[in-house]
Motif scaffolding. Structure first.
Motif, PDB file in Angstrom:
ATOM      1  N   LEU A   1      38.919  49.464  40.270  1.00 31.24           N
ATOM      2  CA  LEU A   1      37.516  49.844  40.568  1.00 31.24           C
ATOM      3  C   LEU A   1      37.720  50.762  41.782  1.00 31.24           C
ATOM      4  O   LEU A   1      38.328  50.318  42.960  1.00 31.24           O
ATOM      5  CB  LEU A   1      36.694  48.542  41.044  1.00 31.24           C
ATOM      6  N   ILE A   2      37.076  51.667  41.901  1.00 26.13           N
ATOM      7  CA  ILE A   2      36.939  52.756  43.025  1.00 26.13           C
ATOM      8  C   ILE A   2      35.560  52.922  43.563  1.00 26.13           C
ATOM      9  O   ILE A   2      34.605  53.365  42.767  1.00 26.13           O
ATOM     10  CB  ILE A   2      37.375  53.972  42.640  1.00 26.13           C
ATOM     11  N   ALA A   3      35.244  52.569  44.845  1.00 24.26           N
ATOM     12  CA  ALA A   3      34.098  52.718  45.575  1.00 24.26           C
ATOM     13  C   ALA A   3      34.232  53.601  46.834  1.00 24.26           C
ATOM     14  O   ALA A   3      34.456  53.118  47.847  1.00 24.26           O
ATOM     15  CB  ALA A   3      33.525  51.252  46.079  1.00 24.26           C
ATOM     16  N   PRO A   4      34.136  54.980  46.551  1.00 27.54           N
ATOM     17  CA  PRO A   4      34.656  55.875  47.518  1.00 27.54           C
ATOM     18  C   PRO A   4      33.870  56.101  48.877  1.00 27.54           C
ATOM     19  O   PRO A   4      33.847  56.740  49.598  1.00 27.54           O
ATOM     20  CB  PRO A   4      34.873  57.149  46.675  1.00 27.54           C
ATOM     21  N   GLY A   5      32.279  55.471  48.514  1.00 28.41           N
ATOM     22  CA  GLY A   5      31.334  55.894  49.568  1.00 28.41           C
ATOM     23  C   GLY A   5      31.601  55.290  50.572  1.00 28.41           C
ATOM     24  O   GLY A   5      32.420  54.275  50.597  1.00 28.41           O
ATOM     25  N   VAL A   6      31.410  55.975  51.918  1.00 26.40           N
ATOM     26  CA  VAL A   6      31.556  55.369  53.296  1.00 26.40           C
ATOM     27  C   VAL A   6      30.253  55.316  54.172  1.00 26.40           C
ATOM     28  O   VAL A   6      29.262  56.171  53.738  1.00 26.40           O
ATOM     29  CB  VAL A   6      32.680  56.310  54.035  1.00 26.40           C
TER      30      VAL A   6
ATOM     31  N   ILE B   1      34.695  54.229  38.461  1.00 23.80           N
ATOM     32  CA  ILE B   1      34.058  54.611  39.774  1.00 23.80           C
ATOM     33  C   ILE B   1      32.746  54.073  40.168  1.00 23.80           C
ATOM     34  O   ILE B   1      31.770  54.395  39.360  1.00 23.80           O
ATOM     35  CB  ILE B   1      34.182  56.143  40.283  1.00 23.80           C
ATOM     36  N   ILE B   2      32.027  53.459  41.172  1.00 22.57           N
ATOM     37  CA  ILE B   2      30.807  52.939  41.220  1.00 22.57           C
ATOM     38  C   ILE B   2      30.545  53.325  42.691  1.00 22.57           C
ATOM     39  O   ILE B   2      31.078  53.864  43.705  1.00 22.57           O
ATOM     40  CB  ILE B   2      31.015  51.380  41.421  1.00 22.57           C
TER      41      ILE B   2
ATOM     42  N   PHE C   1      33.122  43.927  39.711  1.00 31.11           N
ATOM     43  CA  PHE C   1      33.993  43.434  40.852  1.00 31.11           C
ATOM     44  C   PHE C   1      35.013  41.921  40.551  1.00 31.11           C
ATOM     45  O   PHE C   1      36.033  42.020  40.765  1.00 31.11           O
ATOM     46  CB  PHE C   1      33.102  42.952  42.010  1.00 31.11           C
ATOM     47  N   ARG C   2      34.199  41.185  39.718  1.00 32.43           N
ATOM     48  CA  ARG C   2      34.869  40.094  39.295  1.00 32.43           C
ATOM     49  C   ARG C   2      35.818  40.156  38.178  1.00 32.43           C
ATOM     50  O   ARG C   2      36.829  39.506  38.082  1.00 32.43           O
ATOM     51  CB  ARG C   2      33.639  39.098  38.687  1.00 32.43           C
ATOM     52  N   SER C   3      35.589  41.194  37.545  1.00 29.42           N
ATOM     53  CA  SER C   3      36.467  41.429  36.346  1.00 29.42           C
ATOM     54  C   SER C   3      37.979  42.436  36.973  1.00 29.42           C
ATOM     55  O   SER C   3      38.783  42.594  36.026  1.00 29.42           O
ATOM     56  CB  SER C   3      35.863  42.138  35.015  1.00 29.42           C
ATOM     57  N   ALA C   4      37.590  43.273  37.769  1.00 30.24           N
ATOM     58  CA  ALA C   4      38.679  44.055  38.366  1.00 30.24           C
ATOM     59  C   ALA C   4      39.941  43.505  38.891  1.00 30.24           C
ATOM     60  O   ALA C   4      39.869  42.277  39.227  1.00 30.24           O
ATOM     61  CB  ALA C   4      38.037  45.170  39.379  1.00 30.24           C
ATOM     62  N   ALA C   5      40.963  44.055  38.367  1.00 30.91           N
ATOM     63  CA  ALA C   5      42.149  43.602  39.008  1.00 30.91           C
ATOM     64  C   ALA C   5      42.389  43.930  40.349  1.00 30.91           C
ATOM     65  O   ALA C   5      43.118  43.287  40.988  1.00 30.91           O
ATOM     66  CB  ALA C   5      43.349  44.270  37.898  1.00 30.91           C
ATOM     67  N   TYR C   6      41.918  45.249  40.767  1.00 34.27           N
ATOM     68  CA  TYR C   6      41.973  45.595  42.100  1.00 34.27           C
ATOM     69  C   TYR C   6      41.062  46.592  42.452  1.00 34.27           C
ATOM     70  O   TYR C   6      40.247  47.097  41.347  1.00 34.27           O
ATOM     71  CB  TYR C   6      43.563  46.220  42.315  1.00 34.27           C
ATOM     72  N   THR C   7      40.573  46.609  43.765  1.00 37.56           N
ATOM     73  CA  THR C   7      39.540  47.679  44.086  1.00 37.56           C
ATOM     74  C   THR C   7      40.098  48.329  45.201  1.00 37.56           C
ATOM     75  O   THR C   7      40.825  47.763  46.221  1.00 37.56           O
ATOM     76  CB  THR C   7      38.210  46.718  44.630  1.00 37.56           C
ATOM     77  N   ILE C   8      39.736  49.868  45.464  1.00 35.43           N
ATOM     78  CA  ILE C   8      39.983  50.583  46.525  1.00 35.43           C
ATOM     79  C   ILE C   8      38.584  51.157  46.750  1.00 35.43           C
ATOM     80  O   ILE C   8      38.073  51.516  46.126  1.00 35.43           O
ATOM     81  CB  ILE C   8      41.069  51.532  46.120  1.00 35.43           C
TER      82      ILE C   8
ATOM     83  N   HIS D   1      40.401  41.067  45.432  1.00 32.46           N
ATOM     84  CA  HIS D   1      41.341  41.886  45.983  1.00 32.46           C
ATOM     85  C   HIS D   1      41.092  43.378  46.222  1.00 32.46           C
ATOM     86  O   HIS D   1      40.588  43.841  45.290  1.00 32.46           O
ATOM     87  CB  HIS D   1      42.862  41.708  45.234  1.00 32.46           C
ATOM     88  N   GLY D   2      41.475  43.972  47.357  1.00 28.69           N
ATOM     89  CA  GLY D   2      41.323  45.353  47.680  1.00 28.69           C
ATOM     90  C   GLY D   2      41.847  45.911  48.844  1.00 28.69           C
ATOM     91  O   GLY D   2      42.455  45.032  49.548  1.00 28.69           O
ATOM     92  N   LEU D   3      41.723  47.165  48.905  1.00 32.05           N
ATOM     93  CA  LEU D   3      42.011  47.984  50.008  1.00 32.05           C
ATOM     94  C   LEU D   3      41.306  48.878  50.351  1.00 32.05           C
ATOM     95  O   LEU D   3      40.509  49.639  49.756  1.00 32.05           O
ATOM     96  CB  LEU D   3      43.444  48.515  49.537  1.00 32.05           C
ATOM     97  N   VAL D   4      41.206  49.208  51.811  1.00 32.38           N
ATOM     98  CA  VAL D   4      40.267  50.105  52.481  1.00 32.38           C
ATOM     99  C   VAL D   4      41.401  51.216  53.273  1.00 32.38           C
ATOM    100  O   VAL D   4      41.807  50.958  54.158  1.00 32.38           O
ATOM    101  CB  VAL D   4      39.187  49.377  53.320  1.00 32.38           C
ATOM    102  N   PRO D   5      41.091  52.581  52.659  1.00 31.79           N
ATOM    103  CA  PRO D   5      41.852  53.589  53.276  1.00 31.79           C
ATOM    104  C   PRO D   5      40.847  53.930  54.459  1.00 31.79           C
ATOM    105  O   PRO D   5      39.988  54.637  53.965  1.00 31.79           O
ATOM    106  CB  PRO D   5      42.277  54.680  52.361  1.00 31.79           C
ATOM    107  N   VAL D   6      41.092  54.043  55.790  1.00 37.06           N
ATOM    108  CA  VAL D   6      40.122  54.352  56.705  1.00 37.06           C
ATOM    109  C   VAL D   6      40.856  55.262  57.589  1.00 37.06           C
ATOM    110  O   VAL D   6      42.082  55.496  57.836  1.00 37.06           O
ATOM    111  CB  VAL D   6      39.651  53.259  57.385  1.00 37.06           C
ATOM    112  N   GLY D   7      40.022  56.062  58.604  1.00 36.09           N
ATOM    113  CA  GLY D   7      40.533  56.958  59.664  1.00 36.09           C
ATOM    114  C   GLY D   7      39.926  56.554  60.771  1.00 36.09           C
ATOM    115  O   GLY D   7      39.964  55.375  61.067  1.00 36.09           O
TER     116      GLY D   7
END
Length: 369
Positions: A204-209, A236-237, A274-281, A297-303
């Motif tokens: 699952l990709i949620a690119p908004g910030v 992508i959501i 979200f519940r079904s995803a193996a991973y989220t970024i 489980h997930g990861l947030v790439p930030v600046g």
């Protein structure tokens, strides 16, 4: 639904205030209009519910689009939706609130219109953040410390909501967020959502910030390609306004392996994804905070950013950034305080690869695309 509860870092202990024990019918809570803020009120809702007498109800006032989320919280007894959340409550909305016969309201929205509306609805005790022109109408109040990277005393917004709940008479938080269980089964969602949720390896990709610099679409696309090469699919959501960003991420990806769902999902669909995803970024956004609350489980790439609002997070989420070397003369920072910058694609892929090993993703050997 999974009933596992999410462990957050609890607030410090203190004397319990039992003022809510005297309420006869319950308490109303005005939830903020932004999803990112609304999700962070859930710990405060829990302590308010636990501090009420057994027969009393916890009622929330929300924008209509949040109905499915708060109906999925077992601790919420009734939702009241506002037609136009930025306006004074209508006569019908005030009557609906008045009929609850609640003894108090906690106003998380920091809105003078909500303070006035609550008073017009006849709620005896109003609790809110100071700083409004209607402070005089509040029975209890505490200051809200706005996000400020230079303020050493800045507190994560979830903890500020907890402090306001304590001002209303709630007890201490135990660090556990209640489970969120959708009342609508996955099979009752749209076919595309149902089909995605049945896949065992969804990214699952949620690119908004919200405020912080955005990791580039090319980075998300590289992650999606990596995931697809290992046998997975990508969804992508985001909002309708982020659909073009979703299209940019999907550009040149293998057909039938990606789904741009930006602007096409309601809260119920998001809960199931979200519940079904193996991973989220995800970017630092409301959807990321929803993922945290759902214990996935997930990861947030930030600046360059103030991470205080993102924290506290569960151990299941990683905040990834690159650290600059502050080598200014005399030990003075030569980056104007912006000592972090966006991580590289290599750093993100390395982190996901590590998570894949730890979580035992059903990765197959990478196939060249």
């Amino acid at each position: 639904m999974d009933k596992k509860e999410t462990q957050f870092r609890p607030v410090s202990s203190g004397n319990r205030n039992n003022a809510l024990r005297n309420l006869r019918n319950g308490i109303v809570v005005r939830i903020p209009d932004r999803l990112s803020d609304a999700v962070m009120t859930i710990p405060a809702l829990k302590v308010l519910k636990e501090s009420l007498p057994e027969h009393c109800g916890l009622f929330v006032i929300i924008p209509a689009f949040m109905t499915q989320l708060f109906e999925a919280l077992p601790i919420v007894d009734k939702t009241v939706t506002l037609r136009k959340s930025s306006k004074l409550w209508t006569g019908n909305e005030r009557r609906e609130v008045r009929q609850l016969r609640a003894g108090a309201i906690v106003i998380f929205s920091r809105s003078a219109k909500d303070i006035i509306s609550a008073k017009l609805a006849g709620i005896p005790k109003l609790v809110g953040f100071s700083g409004s022109i209607c402070d005089i109408l509040l029975s209890a109040k505490i200051p809200f410390i706005a996000r400020n990277t230079d303020a050493a005393h800045h507190s994560p917004i979830a903890l500020q909501y907890l402090e306001l709940a304590k001002a209303a008479g709630a007890g201490e938080w135990d660090g556990i967020v209640p489970p969120i269980s959708s009342r609508i089964a996955t099979a009752e969602t749209e076919q595309v959502i149902h089909d995605i949720c049945r896949h065992t390896q969804v990214l699952l990709i949620a690119p908004g910030v919200s405020g912080a610099p955005c990791w580039p679409s090319s980075g998300y696309r590289a992650v999606a390609r990596y995931w697809i090469r290992h046998g997975g699919i990508v969804a992508i959501i985001g909002s309708a306004g982020e659909r073009s960003l979703g299209n940019a991420i999907c550009a040149s990806l293998p057909k039938n392996k990606y789904f741009n769902l930006c602007g096409k999902t309601d809260i119920c669909a998001l809960l199931h994804l979200f519940r079904s995803a193996a991973y989220t970024i995800a970017g630092d956004s409301g959807l990321m905070r929803l993922g945290i609350a759902l214990d996935i489980h997930g990861l947030v790439p930030v600046g360059p950013a103030d991470f205080a609002d993102t924290d506290p997070v569960t151990a299941k989420w990683k905040i990834l950034f690159s650290k600059r070397n502050c080598s200014g003369a005399g030990g003075v920072c030569n980056h104007n305080g912006n000592c972090t910058h966006l991580p590289t694609v290599h750093q993100v892929l390395k982190a996901i690869h590590q998570s894949a090993k730890e979580l035992h993703f059903p990765f197959r050997e990478a196939v060249k695309k």
